[in-house]
Design a protein around this motif. Sequence first.
Motif, PDB file in Angstrom:
ATOM      1  N   GLN A  46       0.827  -1.196   0.000  1.00 32.81           N
ATOM      2  CA  GLN A  46       0.000   0.000   0.000  1.00 32.81           C
ATOM      3  C   GLN A  46       0.872   1.262   0.000  1.00 32.81           C
ATOM      4  O   GLN A  46       0.820   2.049   0.929  1.00 32.81           O
ATOM      5  CB  GLN A  46      -0.895   0.006   1.242  1.00 32.81           C
ATOM      6  N   GLY A  48       2.267   4.878  -0.344  1.00 33.30           N
ATOM      7  CA  GLY A  48       1.621   6.184  -0.280  1.00 33.30           C
ATOM      8  C   GLY A  48       2.662   7.257  -0.107  1.00 33.30           C
ATOM      9  O   GLY A  48       3.851   6.978   0.078  1.00 33.30           O
ATOM     10  N   ALA A  52       4.527   6.514  -3.548  1.00 30.53           N
ATOM     11  CA  ALA A  52       3.435   6.171  -4.484  1.00 30.53           C
ATOM     12  C   ALA A  52       3.863   6.260  -5.918  1.00 30.53           C
ATOM     13  O   ALA A  52       4.624   7.016  -6.368  1.00 30.53           O
ATOM     14  CB  ALA A  52       2.230   7.082  -4.239  1.00 30.53           C
TER      15      ALA A  52
END
Length: 52
Positions: A46, A48, A52
């Motif tokens: 994930q 971020g 990202a």
Amino acid sequence: MAAAVHADHYPLSRRELVEQGLDADDPQHGRGLCQPCHSRETAERQPGGWAA
């Protein structure tokens, strides 16, 4: 091996569980991880911010 101190949603992320209408707080959707492992898993699955 370090002690598990973080709850980690697995194999789906909290976001994916909520999108599917599942209870993200149900223990069957989680596992315990130590801090370094939780950080690594989150960065890989994930990303971020700057990653990202």
